[in-house]
Design a protein around this motif. Structure first.
Motif, PDB file in Angstrom:
ATOM      1  N   ARG A 137      -7.804 -32.379  12.072  1.00  0.00           N
ATOM      2  CA  ARG A 137      -8.218 -33.277  13.093  1.00  0.00           C
ATOM      3  C   ARG A 137      -8.252 -34.509  13.762  1.00  0.00           C
ATOM      4  NH1 ARG A 137     -14.677 -33.213  11.709  1.00  0.00           N
ATOM      5  NH2 ARG A 137     -14.636 -34.420  13.637  1.00  0.00           N
ATOM      6  N   LEU A 138      -7.966 -34.875  12.743  1.00  0.00           N
ATOM      7  CA  LEU A 138      -7.263 -36.566  12.849  1.00  0.00           C
ATOM      8  C   LEU A 138      -5.810 -36.182  13.758  1.00  0.00           C
ATOM      9  CD1 LEU A 138      -7.900 -39.202  12.337  1.00  0.00           C
ATOM     10  CD2 LEU A 138      -6.575 -39.456  10.376  1.00  0.00           C
ATOM     11  N   ASP A 139      -5.064 -35.715  13.037  1.00  0.00           N
ATOM     12  CA  ASP A 139      -3.830 -34.982  13.184  1.00  0.00           C
ATOM     13  C   ASP A 139      -3.858 -34.961  14.927  1.00  0.00           C
ATOM     14  OD1 ASP A 139      -0.744 -34.588  13.176  1.00  0.00           O
ATOM     15  OD2 ASP A 139      -1.431 -32.906  13.521  1.00  0.00           O
ATOM     16  N   ARG A 140      -4.527 -34.393  14.821  1.00  0.00           N
ATOM     17  CA  ARG A 140      -4.244 -33.134  16.307  1.00  0.00           C
ATOM     18  C   ARG A 140      -5.300 -34.613  17.244  1.00  0.00           C
ATOM     19  NH1 ARG A 140      -7.901 -28.108  15.278  1.00  0.00           N
ATOM     20  NH2 ARG A 140      -6.147 -26.775  14.641  1.00  0.00           N
ATOM     21  N   LEU A 141      -5.996 -35.287  16.997  1.00  0.00           N
ATOM     22  CA  LEU A 141      -6.191 -36.025  18.261  1.00  0.00           C
ATOM     23  C   LEU A 141      -5.468 -37.308  18.396  1.00  0.00           C
ATOM     24  CD1 LEU A 141     -10.120 -36.994  16.551  1.00  0.00           C
ATOM     25  CD2 LEU A 141      -9.211 -35.931  18.664  1.00  0.00           C
ATOM     26  N   VAL A 142      -4.661 -37.573  17.232  1.00  0.00           N
ATOM     27  CA  VAL A 142      -3.765 -38.787  17.089  1.00  0.00           C
ATOM     28  C   VAL A 142      -2.066 -38.463  18.269  1.00  0.00           C
ATOM     29  CG1 VAL A 142      -2.074 -40.232  15.902  1.00  0.00           C
ATOM     30  CG2 VAL A 142      -4.564 -40.347  15.225  1.00  0.00           C
ATOM     31  N   ARG A 143      -1.829 -36.986  17.869  1.00  0.00           N
ATOM     32  CA  ARG A 143      -0.910 -36.464  17.829  1.00  0.00           C
ATOM     33  C   ARG A 143      -0.243 -35.562  19.717  1.00  0.00           C
ATOM     34  NH1 ARG A 143       1.318 -31.051  16.659  1.00  0.00           N
ATOM     35  NH2 ARG A 143      -0.651 -30.868  15.436  1.00  0.00           N
ATOM     36  N   LEU A 144      -1.671 -35.455  19.754  1.00  0.00           N
ATOM     37  CA  LEU A 144      -1.861 -33.999  20.694  1.00  0.00           C
ATOM     38  C   LEU A 144      -2.897 -34.978  22.053  1.00  0.00           C
ATOM     39  CD1 LEU A 144      -2.903 -30.646  19.368  1.00  0.00           C
ATOM     40  CD2 LEU A 144      -0.956 -31.577  20.416  1.00  0.00           C
ATOM     41  N   ARG A 145      -3.397 -36.024  21.786  1.00  0.00           N
ATOM     42  CA  ARG A 145      -4.733 -36.593  22.959  1.00  0.00           C
ATOM     43  C   ARG A 145      -4.622 -37.672  22.922  1.00  0.00           C
ATOM     44  NH1 ARG A 145     -10.863 -34.960  22.104  1.00  0.00           N
ATOM     45  NH2 ARG A 145     -10.785 -33.113  21.658  1.00  0.00           N
ATOM     46  N   GLY A 146      -3.153 -38.336  22.020  1.00  0.00           N
ATOM     47  CA  GLY A 146      -2.597 -39.340  21.792  1.00  0.00           C
ATOM     48  C   GLY A 146      -3.603 -40.617  21.450  1.00  0.00           C
ATOM     49  N   MET A 147      -4.612 -40.361  21.307  1.00  0.00           N
ATOM     50  CA  MET A 147      -5.505 -41.161  20.418  1.00  0.00           C
ATOM     51  C   MET A 147      -4.949 -42.856  19.316  1.00  0.00           C
ATOM     52  SD  MET A 147      -9.528 -40.101  19.584  1.00  0.00           S
ATOM     53  CE  MET A 147     -10.403 -39.378  21.637  1.00  0.00           C
ATOM     54  N   ALA A 148      -5.200 -43.697  19.392  1.00  0.00           N
ATOM     55  CA  ALA A 148      -4.985 -44.832  18.516  1.00  0.00           C
ATOM     56  C   ALA A 148      -5.913 -44.200  17.314  1.00  0.00           C
ATOM     57  CB  ALA A 148      -4.944 -45.844  18.694  1.00  0.00           C
ATOM     58  N   GLU A 149      -5.115 -44.546  15.818  1.00  0.00           N
ATOM     59  CA  GLU A 149      -5.513 -43.259  14.435  1.00  0.00           C
ATOM     60  C   GLU A 149      -7.364 -44.312  14.432  1.00  0.00           C
ATOM     61  OE1 GLU A 149      -5.639 -42.779   9.487  1.00  0.00           O
ATOM     62  OE2 GLU A 149      -3.239 -43.114  11.156  1.00  0.00           O
ATOM     63  N   GLU A 150      -7.545 -45.428  14.518  1.00  0.00           N
ATOM     64  CA  GLU A 150      -8.726 -45.818  14.306  1.00  0.00           C
ATOM     65  C   GLU A 150      -9.812 -45.199  15.501  1.00  0.00           C
ATOM     66  OE1 GLU A 150     -10.171 -50.714  15.277  1.00  0.00           O
ATOM     67  OE2 GLU A 150      -8.173 -50.266  14.377  1.00  0.00           O
ATOM     68  N   GLU A 151      -9.064 -45.282  16.734  1.00  0.00           N
ATOM     69  CA  GLU A 151     -10.504 -45.044  17.592  1.00  0.00           C
ATOM     70  C   GLU A 151     -10.434 -43.150  17.373  1.00  0.00           C
ATOM     71  OE1 GLU A 151     -10.605 -43.761  22.024  1.00  0.00           O
ATOM     72  OE2 GLU A 151      -8.699 -44.351  21.726  1.00  0.00           O
ATOM     73  N   ALA A 154     -12.955 -43.413  14.081  1.00  0.00           N
ATOM     74  CA  ALA A 154     -14.558 -44.044  14.589  1.00  0.00           C
ATOM     75  C   ALA A 154     -14.835 -42.926  15.602  1.00  0.00           C
ATOM     76  CB  ALA A 154     -14.443 -45.052  15.683  1.00  0.00           C
ATOM     77  N   ARG A 155     -15.136 -42.007  16.022  1.00  0.00           N
ATOM     78  CA  ARG A 155     -14.965 -40.972  16.714  1.00  0.00           C
ATOM     79  C   ARG A 155     -16.048 -39.890  15.926  1.00  0.00           C
ATOM     80  NH1 ARG A 155     -13.979 -40.413  22.659  1.00  0.00           N
ATOM     81  NH2 ARG A 155     -13.400 -42.732  23.390  1.00  0.00           N
ATOM     82  N   MET A 156     -15.167 -39.628  15.144  1.00  0.00           N
ATOM     83  CA  MET A 156     -14.984 -38.633  14.149  1.00  0.00           C
ATOM     84  C   MET A 156     -16.029 -39.280  13.077  1.00  0.00           C
ATOM     85  SD  MET A 156     -11.510 -37.388  13.032  1.00  0.00           S
ATOM     86  CE  MET A 156     -12.395 -36.395  11.538  1.00  0.00           C
ATOM     87  N   ALA A 157     -16.344 -40.564  12.732  1.00  0.00           N
ATOM     88  CA  ALA A 157     -17.090 -40.942  11.730  1.00  0.00           C
ATOM     89  C   ALA A 157     -19.007 -41.212  12.717  1.00  0.00           C
ATOM     90  CB  ALA A 157     -17.123 -42.423  11.638  1.00  0.00           C
ATOM     91  N   ALA A 158     -18.378 -41.356  14.117  1.00  0.00           N
ATOM     92  CA  ALA A 158     -19.783 -41.487  15.368  1.00  0.00           C
ATOM     93  C   ALA A 158     -20.377 -40.258  14.725  1.00  0.00           C
ATOM     94  CB  ALA A 158     -19.298 -41.392  16.337  1.00  0.00           C
ATOM     95  N   GLN A 159     -19.920 -38.677  14.824  1.00  0.00           N
ATOM     96  CA  GLN A 159     -20.179 -37.756  14.452  1.00  0.00           C
ATOM     97  C   GLN A 159     -20.748 -36.672  13.231  1.00  0.00           C
ATOM     98  OE1 GLN A 159     -17.276 -34.940  15.940  1.00  0.00           O
ATOM     99  NE2 GLN A 159     -17.977 -35.436  18.539  1.00  0.00           N
ATOM    100  N   ALA A 160     -22.014 -35.956  13.151  1.00  0.00           N
ATOM    101  CA  ALA A 160     -22.134 -35.338  11.751  1.00  0.00           C
ATOM    102  C   ALA A 160     -21.350 -35.269  10.972  1.00  0.00           C
ATOM    103  CB  ALA A 160     -23.011 -34.396  12.348  1.00  0.00           C
ATOM    104  N   SER A 161     -21.438 -34.859  10.017  1.00  0.00           N
ATOM    105  CA  SER A 161     -20.280 -34.731   8.717  1.00  0.00           C
ATOM    106  C   SER A 161     -19.801 -33.362   9.107  1.00  0.00           C
ATOM    107  CB  SER A 161     -20.448 -35.057   7.261  1.00  0.00           C
ATOM    108  OG  SER A 161     -21.457 -34.192   7.468  1.00  0.00           O
ATOM    109  N   ARG A 162     -18.762 -33.310   8.508  1.00  0.00           N
ATOM    110  CA  ARG A 162     -18.255 -31.388   8.600  1.00  0.00           C
ATOM    111  C   ARG A 162     -19.785 -30.369   7.736  1.00  0.00           C
ATOM    112  NH1 ARG A 162     -12.950 -28.979   5.875  1.00  0.00           N
ATOM    113  NH2 ARG A 162     -12.199 -27.124   6.343  1.00  0.00           N
ATOM    114  N   ASP A 163     -19.644 -30.960   6.270  1.00  0.00           N
ATOM    115  CA  ASP A 163     -20.552 -30.487   5.877  1.00  0.00           C
ATOM    116  C   ASP A 163     -22.055 -30.458   6.573  1.00  0.00           C
ATOM    117  OD1 ASP A 163     -18.957 -30.157   3.878  1.00  0.00           O
ATOM    118  OD2 ASP A 163     -19.495 -31.348   2.331  1.00  0.00           O
ATOM    119  N   GLY A 164     -22.833 -31.595   7.496  1.00  0.00           N
ATOM    120  CA  GLY A 164     -23.395 -31.074   8.216  1.00  0.00           C
ATOM    121  C   GLY A 164     -23.317 -30.118   9.133  1.00  0.00           C
TER     122      GLY A 164
END
Length: 199
Positions: A137-151, A154-164
């Motif tokens: 997911r991180l790779d897709r966000l950075v590579r395909l959506r052009g997000m900065a890795e830090e952003e 942060a977006r991933m951390a603001a959501q439920a965990s994968r296990d959740g």
């Protein structure tokens, strides 16, 4: 009518799965699309957002400046709660209207990004989770959506965990591979949903 809650973490491919379900004949109720509609220029929703967050969240044309608002709410959980308190009730009302208009034998897929976070699983007959590993997911966000890795992190951390998310899933669609694999898995799940709707 079979009510499906479709969710997945950012970058998992939920939107692609939603598109594939629509191609199979699902009635799609997309919370993100509705969330944009309810804060469009001239709506009570936009007026409430501006009253809460100030005119700095507007573009020059009077529309909502999503990046500006995102910068505020994703940095502060309390501000995010305030935004959700405005938008979520409006989205729920509109979603209910769209669902009510569907045929009695329809498979209605509610595309809900924050289904796990907001404890909405009980509202649906089944919950379908689109899943991919965090690094994918991180790779897709950075590579395909052009997000900065830090952003992206942060977006991933603001959501439920994968296990959740997986904990509330009735059916899981693994989207760790390519499009052909995803299409095959969606077709399998769709057949199961149609079977259950008929029953």
């Amino acid at each position: 009518m079979l009510k499906i809650g479709l969710t997945g973490g950012i970058g998992a491919g939920k939107s692609e799965v939603s598109r594939l379900f629509a191609a199979h004949g699902a009635v799609i109720v997309d919370s993100d699309v509705i969330a944009r509609e309810v804060v469009a220029p001239g709506t009570d929703g936009l007026a409430a957002v501006v009253a809460e967050f100030g005119p700095g969240v507007l573009r020059e044309d009077g529309s909502l400046d999503r990046p500006a608002l995102g910068a505020v709410v994703f940095a502060d959980p309390e501000r995010l709660k305030a935004l959700n308190a405005i938008v979520h009730p409006l989205v729920r009302t509109r979603s209910a209207e769209l669902e009510a208009a569907a045929a009695p034998d329809a498979v209605v897929v509610h595309d809900v990004p924050l289904l796990a976070e907001n404890g909405l699983a009980p509202l649906f007959d089944l919950v379908v989770v689109v899943d991919a590993a965090d690094d994918v997911r991180l790779d897709r966000l950075v590579r395909l959506r052009g997000m900065a890795e830090e952003e992206a992190r942060a977006r991933m951390a603001a959501q439920a965990s994968r296990d959740g998310r997986l904990a509330i899933a009735d059916l899981v669609i693994d989207n760790g591979g390519g499009l052909a694999e995803l299409e095959a898995r969606v077709a399998e799940v769709w057949a199961e949903l149609v079977r259950r709707a008929a029953a």
